[in-house]
Design a protein around this motif. Structure first.
Motif, PDB file in Angstrom:
ATOM      1  N   ALA A 132     -70.165  79.915 -43.295  1.00  0.00           N
ATOM      2  CA  ALA A 132     -69.821  79.553 -41.912  1.00  0.00           C
ATOM      3  C   ALA A 132     -68.318  79.623 -41.689  1.00  0.00           C
ATOM      4  O   ALA A 132     -67.843  80.108 -40.649  1.00  0.00           O
ATOM      5  N   ILE A 133     -67.549  79.141 -42.656  1.00  0.00           N
ATOM      6  CA  ILE A 133     -66.088  79.149 -42.514  1.00  0.00           C
ATOM      7  C   ILE A 133     -65.544  80.567 -42.634  1.00  0.00           C
ATOM      8  O   ILE A 133     -64.673  80.987 -41.858  1.00  0.00           O
ATOM      9  N   TYR A 134     -66.074  81.332 -43.604  1.00  0.00           N
ATOM     10  CA  TYR A 134     -65.581  82.700 -43.775  1.00  0.00           C
ATOM     11  C   TYR A 134     -65.916  83.567 -42.562  1.00  0.00           C
ATOM     12  O   TYR A 134     -65.106  84.395 -42.130  1.00  0.00           O
ATOM     13  N   ALA A 135     -67.096  83.375 -41.992  1.00  0.00           N
ATOM     14  CA  ALA A 135     -67.494  84.173 -40.836  1.00  0.00           C
ATOM     15  C   ALA A 135     -66.540  83.974 -39.671  1.00  0.00           C
ATOM     16  O   ALA A 135     -66.288  84.898 -38.886  1.00  0.00           O
ATOM     17  N   LEU A 136     -65.976  82.789 -39.551  1.00  0.00           N
ATOM     18  CA  LEU A 136     -65.074  82.507 -38.430  1.00  0.00           C
ATOM     19  C   LEU A 136     -63.635  82.888 -38.740  1.00  0.00           C
ATOM     20  O   LEU A 136     -62.927  83.415 -37.878  1.00  0.00           O
ATOM     21  N   HIS A 137     -63.187  82.660 -39.978  1.00  0.00           N
ATOM     22  CA  HIS A 137     -61.761  82.807 -40.300  1.00  0.00           C
ATOM     23  C   HIS A 137     -61.459  83.954 -41.262  1.00  0.00           C
ATOM     24  O   HIS A 137     -60.274  84.233 -41.515  1.00  0.00           O
TER      25      HIS A 137
END
Length: 376
Positions: free
Chosen positions: A232-237
């Motif tokens: 979730a974090i990698y997909a956004l940032h």
């Protein structure tokens, strides 16, 4: 015919959210002749008891109100009674009542009513700002407001464990946080060592905690919970922002602890008066790389073990170019053995504030978990 306790509980249940103390005062005056009913809530720093109304803040550690808060039992002093207000181990504050009726039976009844008030405060907090606003002696930053709203509470007690956590600087914390949940069979605990500044740091931490909650509620294994939050974090940032986390799952029947270390805060074990660092397999922080494959470890806890999770803001706190460090931390943790978890983290943060002679500059999170052993 219903007694005073029943009438008080009914009055609290039927009262508008902002008038709990007014309705309680009316019932106590009718049943016991009590003319002064005041709620004092502990502030975000666990340093001052703040009156809901116009009463003076209470800061002196020897004050009857603090003795009541610290020991979680009624304290009677000069005709005034102080009663702990909270629920399931979450300490909200204390209730001041005077004049106090005579007799141990009345004392027990009033103590039960203070507990009932704690449950009602928890029930209405989401629908009114009255009690939340009265808990602060200064303005929270936007980032801190977001972080405190994320928390599941500050302390929790069950027959098999006791748990507490604290954030610092309480009124300006940015990215550090913690979360927990239990279902009677397992306890889940996550501690976040955030990164970044201001509201952006809080937003990153919020994303991580909500992703972990989503995975936990989908009943995924602990390593898969870490993987989902990582994605979730990698997909956004896309790896430009990431954060460290420690995920724990405690089996309440066996005392087996499952852990995923995602570039985590330190995990320290206090066992029979000695402090040791739990050796963990260091893995990538959440969101650093795409599709990280996390692995879980397991180790057994013994009855009476105490675990501390602390972020680098604790160990790296600096004053006069002197670092607080591992030695001072270990020495202090050994002294917390007789304390309840909330008192332990409160004392640790207090020691850090004394060390730096004020509020910490960098974020710090401290969580304390006591394993009391399997229960029937």
């Amino acid at each position: 015919m219903s007694g005073p306790e029943d009438r008080v509980r009914r009055a609290l249940g039927e009262a508008p959210a902002d008038l709990l103390i007014d309705r309680l005062a009316t019932e106590l005056a009718r049943a016991y002749g009590i003319t002064r009913t005041e709620l004092y809530q502990v502030d975000y720093r666990l340093a001052v008891l703040l009156a809901l109304g116009d009463g003076e803040p209470i800061t002196s550690p020897g004050h009857p109100a603090w003795r009541c808060f610290d020991h979680q039992e009624p304290v009677v002093s000069e005709g005034t009674g102080w009663f702990p207000v909270g629920m399931r181990g979450e300490r909200r504050g204390v209730l001041r009542l005077s004049p106090l009726p005579a007799g141990p039976a009345a004392l027990r009844e009033l103590d039960a009513m203070a507990t009932a008030l704690g449950h009602e405060l928890a029930a209405v907090t989401a629908s009114t700002d009255v009690y939340v606003t009265a808990r602060r002696d200064r303005r929270l930053t936007l980032a801190a407001e977001m972080q405190w709203e994320l928390l599941p509470g500050r302390s929790r007690i069950r027959p098999s464990f006791r748990l507490a956590g604290q954030l610092e600087p309480a009124y300006a914390v940015r990215g550090d946080s913690f979360d927990w949940s239990d279902d009677g069979r397992r306890l889940w605990l996550s501690v976040i060592n955030g990164s970044g500044e201001g509201a952006a740091a809080s937003m990153l931490t919020s994303l991580a905690i909500h992703a972990l909650r989503n995975a936990r509620r989908a009943e995924l294994a602990l390593a898969d919970q870490a993987a989902l939050a990582d994605q979730a974090i990698y997909a956004l940032h896309r790896g430009e922002q990431y954060l460290s986390a420690l995920l724990l799952e405690l089996d309440l029947a066996s005392g087996t602890m499952t852990v995923v270390d995602a570039g985590s805060p330190r995990l320290l074990l206090l066992r029979e008066g000695e402090v040791s660092e739990q050796v963990l397999e260091k893995q990538f922080p959440l969101g650093m790389f795409e599709a990280t494959d996390y692995q879980a470890q397991q180790f057994p806890l013994r009855r009476g073990d105490r675990l501390f999770v602390v972020s680098d803001g604790v160990v790296d706190a600096t004053a006069r170019q002197i670092r607080y460090g591992e030695t001072a931390l270990d020495r202090f943790l050994r002294r917390t053995g007789p304390m309840e978890p909330l008192d332990a983290v409160r004392s640790l943060i207090g020691d850090l504030r004394a060390f730096v002679a004020g509020d910490l500059i960098d974020d710090a999170v401290a969580v304390c978990l006591d394993w009391l052993g399997p229960q029937p």
